[in-house]
Motif scaffolding. Structure first.
Motif, PDB file in Angstrom:
ATOM      1  N   ASN A  19       0.219   2.409  -4.993  1.00 39.68           N
ATOM      2  CA  ASN A  19      -1.131   2.965  -5.237  1.00 39.68           C
ATOM      3  C   ASN A  19      -1.178   3.703  -6.581  1.00 39.68           C
ATOM      4  O   ASN A  19      -2.132   3.584  -7.330  1.00 39.68           O
ATOM      5  CB  ASN A  19      -1.513   3.963  -4.139  1.00 39.68           C
ATOM      6  CG  ASN A  19      -2.000   3.280  -2.870  1.00 39.68           C
ATOM      7  OD1 ASN A  19      -2.292   2.082  -2.863  1.00 39.68           O
ATOM      8  ND2 ASN A  19      -2.086   4.037  -1.784  1.00 39.68           N
TER       9      ASN A  19
ATOM     10  N   ASP B 203      -4.493   8.075  -1.966  1.00 39.56           N
ATOM     11  CA  ASP B 203      -4.897   7.169  -3.042  1.00 39.56           C
ATOM     12  C   ASP B 203      -5.792   7.959  -3.989  1.00 39.56           C
ATOM     13  O   ASP B 203      -6.828   8.466  -3.569  1.00 39.56           O
ATOM     14  CB  ASP B 203      -5.667   5.979  -2.423  1.00 39.56           C
ATOM     15  CG  ASP B 203      -5.896   4.853  -3.415  1.00 39.56           C
ATOM     16  OD1 ASP B 203      -5.546   5.029  -4.593  1.00 39.56           O
ATOM     17  OD2 ASP B 203      -6.427   3.809  -3.000  1.00 39.56           O
TER      18      ASP B 203
ATOM     19  N   GLU C 264      -4.344   6.979   4.016  1.00 32.95           N
ATOM     20  CA  GLU C 264      -3.649   6.675   2.756  1.00 32.95           C
ATOM     21  C   GLU C 264      -3.882   7.742   1.707  1.00 32.95           C
ATOM     22  O   GLU C 264      -4.970   8.309   1.630  1.00 32.95           O
ATOM     23  CB  GLU C 264      -4.204   5.379   2.169  1.00 32.95           C
ATOM     24  CG  GLU C 264      -3.422   4.178   2.580  1.00 32.95           C
ATOM     25  CD  GLU C 264      -3.908   2.956   1.830  1.00 32.95           C
ATOM     26  OE1 GLU C 264      -4.008   3.017   0.596  1.00 32.95           O
ATOM     27  OE2 GLU C 264      -4.205   1.966   2.500  1.00 32.95           O
TER      28      GLU C 264
ATOM     29  N   ASP D 233       2.644   4.555  -1.419  1.00 27.62           N
ATOM     30  CA  ASP D 233       2.104   5.532  -2.373  1.00 27.62           C
ATOM     31  C   ASP D 233       2.449   5.161  -3.808  1.00 27.62           C
ATOM     32  O   ASP D 233       1.625   5.237  -4.709  1.00 27.62           O
ATOM     33  CB  ASP D 233       2.679   6.935  -2.091  1.00 27.62           C
ATOM     34  CG  ASP D 233       2.123   7.528  -0.803  1.00 27.62           C
ATOM     35  OD1 ASP D 233       1.158   6.941  -0.264  1.00 27.62           O
ATOM     36  OD2 ASP D 233       2.664   8.553  -0.340  1.00 27.62           O
TER      37      ASP D 233
ATOM     38  N   ARG E 133       0.823  -1.207   0.000  1.00 28.63           N
ATOM     39  CA  ARG E 133       0.000   0.000   0.000  1.00 28.63           C
ATOM     40  C   ARG E 133       0.861   1.262   0.000  1.00 28.63           C
ATOM     41  O   ARG E 133       0.394   2.345   0.344  1.00 28.63           O
ATOM     42  CB  ARG E 133      -0.978  -0.030   1.184  1.00 28.63           C
ATOM     43  CG  ARG E 133      -1.797  -1.338   1.223  1.00 28.63           C
ATOM     44  CD  ARG E 133      -3.098  -1.200   1.942  1.00 28.63           C
ATOM     45  NE  ARG E 133      -4.049  -0.450   1.168  1.00 28.63           N
ATOM     46  CZ  ARG E 133      -4.896  -0.983   0.278  1.00 28.63           C
ATOM     47  NH1 ARG E 133      -4.896  -2.269   0.040  1.00 28.63           N
ATOM     48  NH2 ARG E 133      -5.740  -0.234  -0.374  1.00 28.63           N
TER      49      ARG E 133
ATOM     50  N   ARG F   5     -10.729   6.144   2.565  1.00 28.36           N
ATOM     51  CA  ARG F   5      -9.278   6.099   2.339  1.00 28.36           C
ATOM     52  C   ARG F   5      -8.567   7.111   3.240  1.00 28.36           C
ATOM     53  O   ARG F   5      -7.536   6.802   3.827  1.00 28.36           O
ATOM     54  CB  ARG F   5      -8.950   6.426   0.882  1.00 28.36           C
ATOM     55  CG  ARG F   5      -8.863   5.241  -0.002  1.00 28.36           C
ATOM     56  CD  ARG F   5      -7.756   4.265   0.420  1.00 28.36           C
ATOM     57  NE  ARG F   5      -7.662   3.184  -0.536  1.00 28.36           N
ATOM     58  CZ  ARG F   5      -8.290   2.017  -0.440  1.00 28.36           C
ATOM     59  NH1 ARG F   5      -9.035   1.739   0.620  1.00 28.36           N
ATOM     60  NH2 ARG F   5      -8.151   1.106  -1.375  1.00 28.36           N
TER      61      ARG F   5
END
Ligand code: DC
Length: 220
Positions: free
Chosen positions: A101, A169, A167, A98, A96, A162
Motif C-alpha cells: 500500500n 492505507d 486496512e 501495508d 494488500r 478503507r
C-alpha cells in the motif's frame, strides 16, 4: 490500439481513485455481464511486491528496470477473474500488505512499469471481453472503448471504507501521487460517465452502469 479495433474484444473501463468502490462495482458488473474481471491495480501491486521482495529501493529505477527485465509476469484467467504470477509465484495474499500500500503509487509512476502493465491489459483484451478497473483504463489503455465510467466518492467516505476493510492505507498520499504523476495520471476521461458513489450502494451503482450500457447498445 484499442478495444474497438479488430482483434480486440469489448472492454468496459471503470476508473476512479483509491477506495471509491470501483473494485466491488467492477467485479459485480463483470459477473452480471458474464465478462472477465481485471483489476489493473493488482498488476501494479504484484510488480511492487516483487520489487520489495528483491530488497530494491522504490526510487531506484535502474535496479527496478533490471529486475523487471528478468522477471516473468504472466496473467491468466481463473473463475472469470484475471490472476497474476510473478516468476511462477502467485502473490495474491500479499497484494494488500501495508508495505505494498505504501509503495505502489511510487513504483507505478515509472513509465517502464506502466508500459508493462498496459501491454498485459491489451493482451488480455485480445482473448476476452473484459471489465477492467484502474486509473488510466479509459484515458490511456483503451481510449477508444465507448464504455467508460469514472467512479468517485468523497475523501471522507473513502477513508471510512478503507477503515471498515481493516486496512491501513494513506489514501490522501496515494491520491496525490495518482493525480499528479507525469505519466498517465488519474484523470476523468472526457467521454467517461461519472458516478459519485458516496451515498449509493454497490447494487445501485451496478444498476446505473448496466442501464447506461444498455442505452449505449452494448451487446455481449
Ligand atoms: O486500485 P488500487 O488502489 O489497488 O491501485 C493500486 C495503485 O496502482 C494505485 O495507487 C495507483 C496504481 N494504479 C495505476 O497507476 N494505474 C492503474 N490503472 C491502476 C492502479
Amino acid at each position: 490500439m484499442h478495444s474497438s479495433q479488430p482483434g480486440f474484444h469489448r472492454v468496459v473501463a471503470i476508473d476512479g481513485p483509491a477506495a471509491s468502490g470501483k473494485s466491488s462495482v467492477a467485479r459485480e458488473l463483470a459477473r452480471r455481464l458474464g465478462l472477465v474481471y481485471v483489476n489493473s491495480g493488482a498488476i501494479y501491486r504484484a510488480i511492487t511486491w516483487h520489487v520489495l521482495e528483491k530488497g530494491i529501493h522504490t526510487e531506484d529505477i535502474d535496479r527496478i528496470a533490471e529486475v523487471l527485465e528478468s522477471a516473468t509476469i504472466s496473467c491468466w484467467v481463473q473463475d472469470s477473474e484475471s490472476r497474476i504470477l510473478v516468476d511462477n509465484f502467485d502473490p495474491a495474499d500479499h497484494l494488500r500488505d501495508d508495505r505494498v500500500n505504501e509503495s505502489v503509487s511510487r513504483v507505478s509512476r515509472f513509465p517502464m512499469v506502466r508500459e508493462i502493465v498496459t501491454q498485459k491489459l491489451r493482451e488480455h483484451a485480445r482473448s476476452d471481453n473484459l471489465v477492467v478497473e484502474g486509473r488510466d483504463i479509459g484515458s490511456v489503455v483503451f481510449p477508444d472503448t465507448p464504455y467508460k465510467f469514472y467512479v468517485d466518492a468523497s475523501p471522507e467516505v473513502r477513508l471510512q471504507r478503507r477503515a471498515a476493510q481493516g486496512e491501513r492505507d494513506e489514501i490522501a498520499l496515494r491520491d496525490h501521487a495518482d493525480f499528479s504523476r507525469s505519466v498517465s495520471p488519474l484523470v476523468i476521461a472526457e467521454d467517461a460517465y461519472v458516478i459519485d458513489t458516496s451515498h449509493l450502494t454497490i447494487e445501485k451503482v451496478v444498476r446505473e452502469i448496466l442501464a447506461r450500457l444498455k442505452e449505449m447498445g452494448l451487446r455481449i
